[in-house]
Design a protein around this motif. Sequence first.
Motif, mmCIF file in Angstrom:
data_model
loop_
_atom_site.group_PDB
_atom_site.id
_atom_site.type_symbol
_atom_site.label_atom_id
_atom_site.label_comp_id
_atom_site.label_asym_id
_atom_site.label_seq_id
_atom_site.Cartn_x
_atom_site.Cartn_y
_atom_site.Cartn_z
ATOM 1 N N ALA A 144 0.859 -1.331 0.175
ATOM 2 C CA ALA A 144 -0.093 -0.112 -0.082
ATOM 3 C C ALA A 144 0.744 1.246 -0.051
ATOM 4 O O ALA A 144 0.600 2.203 -0.917
ATOM 5 C CB ALA A 144 -0.914 0.045 1.220
ATOM 6 N N ASP A 145 2.075 1.562 0.853
ATOM 7 C CA ASP A 145 2.772 2.359 0.937
ATOM 8 C C ASP A 145 3.202 2.724 -0.405
ATOM 9 O O ASP A 145 3.637 3.740 -0.945
ATOM 10 C CB ASP A 145 3.816 2.029 1.949
ATOM 11 N N GLU A 146 3.811 1.633 -1.094
ATOM 12 C CA GLU A 146 4.506 1.780 -2.626
ATOM 13 C C GLU A 146 3.688 2.292 -3.485
ATOM 14 O O GLU A 146 4.183 3.002 -4.366
ATOM 15 C CB GLU A 146 4.905 0.331 -3.012
ATOM 16 N N VAL A 147 2.326 1.766 -3.536
ATOM 17 C CA VAL A 147 1.488 2.016 -4.849
ATOM 18 C C VAL A 147 0.628 3.142 -4.491
ATOM 19 O O VAL A 147 -0.056 3.866 -5.704
ATOM 20 C CB VAL A 147 0.688 0.903 -5.349
ATOM 21 N N LEU A 148 0.504 3.916 -3.453
ATOM 22 C CA LEU A 148 -0.532 4.700 -3.340
ATOM 23 C C LEU A 148 -0.447 6.018 -4.294
ATOM 24 O O LEU A 148 -1.573 6.285 -4.787
ATOM 25 C CB LEU A 148 -0.359 5.171 -1.777
ATOM 26 N N GLU A 149 0.730 6.512 -4.420
ATOM 27 C CA GLU A 149 0.446 7.542 -5.518
ATOM 28 C C GLU A 149 0.991 7.189 -6.882
ATOM 29 O O GLU A 149 1.131 8.017 -7.743
ATOM 30 C CB GLU A 149 1.874 8.483 -4.976
ATOM 31 N N LYS A 150 0.363 5.907 -7.019
ATOM 32 C CA LYS A 150 0.126 5.541 -8.471
ATOM 33 C C LYS A 150 -1.577 5.330 -8.638
ATOM 34 O O LYS A 150 -2.084 5.481 -9.565
ATOM 35 C CB LYS A 150 0.852 4.352 -8.950
ATOM 36 N N MET A 151 -2.084 4.981 -7.432
ATOM 37 C CA MET A 151 -3.382 4.767 -7.335
ATOM 38 C C MET A 151 -4.181 5.845 -7.317
ATOM 39 O O MET A 151 -5.154 6.221 -8.229
ATOM 40 C CB MET A 151 -3.797 3.895 -6.047
ATOM 41 N N VAL A 152 -3.421 7.084 -6.873
ATOM 42 C CA VAL A 152 -4.072 8.343 -6.843
ATOM 43 C C VAL A 152 -2.831 9.409 -7.355
ATOM 44 O O VAL A 152 -1.738 8.882 -6.849
ATOM 45 C CB VAL A 152 -5.028 8.843 -5.658
ATOM 46 N N ALA A 153 -3.261 10.200 -8.076
ATOM 47 C CA ALA A 153 -2.109 11.373 -8.254
ATOM 48 C C ALA A 153 -1.665 11.869 -6.926
ATOM 49 O O ALA A 153 -2.263 12.153 -5.944
ATOM 50 C CB ALA A 153 -2.730 12.538 -9.280
ATOM 51 N N PRO A 154 -0.295 12.213 -7.207
ATOM 52 C CA PRO A 154 0.565 12.805 -5.832
ATOM 53 C C PRO A 154 -0.170 14.167 -5.423
ATOM 54 O O PRO A 154 -0.147 14.422 -4.166
ATOM 55 C CB PRO A 154 1.907 13.099 -6.285
ATOM 56 N N SER A 155 -0.830 14.659 -6.210
ATOM 57 C CA SER A 155 -1.811 16.100 -5.780
ATOM 58 C C SER A 155 -2.995 15.940 -5.286
ATOM 59 O O SER A 155 -3.724 16.577 -4.865
ATOM 60 C CB SER A 155 -1.779 16.951 -6.990
ATOM 61 N N ALA A 156 -3.470 14.677 -5.138
ATOM 62 C CA ALA A 156 -4.905 14.288 -4.806
ATOM 63 C C ALA A 156 -4.909 14.748 -3.380
ATOM 64 O O ALA A 156 -3.973 14.789 -2.408
ATOM 65 C CB ALA A 156 -5.037 12.758 -4.713
ATOM 66 N N HIS A 163 -8.005 7.474 2.680
ATOM 67 C CA HIS A 163 -9.226 6.519 2.351
ATOM 68 C C HIS A 163 -8.654 5.458 1.432
ATOM 69 O O HIS A 163 -8.789 4.303 1.961
ATOM 70 C CB HIS A 163 -10.266 7.387 1.810
ATOM 71 N N VAL A 164 -7.790 5.656 0.316
ATOM 72 C CA VAL A 164 -7.338 4.699 -0.523
ATOM 73 C C VAL A 164 -6.402 3.871 0.001
ATOM 74 O O VAL A 164 -6.543 2.728 0.220
ATOM 75 C CB VAL A 164 -6.877 5.463 -1.771
ATOM 76 N N HIS A 165 -5.655 4.490 0.922
ATOM 77 C CA HIS A 165 -4.654 3.705 1.896
ATOM 78 C C HIS A 165 -5.082 2.746 2.840
ATOM 79 O O HIS A 165 -4.904 1.641 2.978
ATOM 80 C CB HIS A 165 -3.469 4.799 2.608
ATOM 81 N N GLY A 166 -6.109 3.273 3.506
ATOM 82 C CA GLY A 166 -6.948 2.428 4.418
ATOM 83 C C GLY A 166 -7.807 1.359 3.790
ATOM 84 O O GLY A 166 -7.595 0.206 4.559
ATOM 85 N N MET A 167 -8.218 1.329 2.635
ATOM 86 C CA MET A 167 -8.989 0.355 2.099
ATOM 87 C C MET A 167 -7.907 -0.757 1.689
ATOM 88 O O MET A 167 -8.168 -2.028 2.231
ATOM 89 C CB MET A 167 -9.480 0.962 0.665
ATOM 90 N N MET A 168 -6.561 -0.284 1.226
ATOM 91 C CA MET A 168 -5.565 -1.292 0.756
ATOM 92 C C MET A 168 -5.282 -2.030 2.006
ATOM 93 O O MET A 168 -5.000 -3.310 2.036
ATOM 94 C CB MET A 168 -4.492 -0.597 0.096
ATOM 95 N N THR A 169 -4.852 -1.229 3.310
ATOM 96 C CA THR A 169 -4.129 -2.039 4.399
ATOM 97 C C THR A 169 -5.361 -2.796 5.206
ATOM 98 O O THR A 169 -5.113 -3.775 5.890
ATOM 99 C CB THR A 169 -3.678 -1.161 5.283
#
Length: 262
Positions: A144-156, A163-169
């Motif tokens: 989750a840490d590695e892919v977070l800023e590919k799942m959403v843009a760094p500017s999100a 929310h996205v990180h929480g769903m993944m973990t």
Amino acid sequence: MAPFLAYEDKGTGTSSVPLVLVHGHPFDRTMWHPQIEAFAASRRVVAPDLRGYGASPLNPGVTRFEQFAQDIEALLDELKVETCVLAGLSMGGQIVMDCYRQFPDRVRGLVLADTFPAAETPEGVRTRSAMADRLLAEGMRGYADEVLEKMVAPSADAQVKAHVHGMMTATSPQGAAAALRARAARPDYRDLLTRVAVPALVVVGADDEYTPVSDAEAMHAALPDATLRVIEGTAHMPNLESPAEFNEALGDFLARVDSAGG
């Protein structure tokens, strides 16, 4: 027999076609909250947790990919949803394609967001298998840490990232691994798309690295009756990153399906 899926079921809107939202990997039905809130005022909206994700039961071993679609159909039966618009993002989009392959008569429209129809390449099969092994060995947090800023843009927005990180973990490593192995063996849907007899909406984030705009353009070209929307400033999850623009595109499409079907 399909497992009992956890799901959200909101709204009535008997004059409108129900909307069924299928989440991606490794997420859960809460990824659709902006769409549930926006559209439940005018129609019935159903958002399940896929088997092995969210609050739905685990399936040990390798889940057959087509089983995800069969689970969706069993849920439609249970909820007495005869026909619907099916929307899916990423893996959810591939499941929506398999739903159309298995029960096209129940589908009034397809929404394919940040997804692609081709079967997995040999390299992709190896990559998914290795990732499944890794998730079982290490859990979800490092991934989750590695892919977070590919799942959403760094500017999100920071809340969206959280929310996205929480769903993944929160996702079960066993469920995620089973889905990865199943996804590696999924069929090729490219020919199916050329035979889709209902309207389709193809949506993609302009900065999506997983399913780039070129993939969306190819799907748009293959589908007989499709609209393409590219959402600027977003990556793999434009429905969360830019919900107003995503909902505008989806709302226009749903209005068209409603008017066509009576």
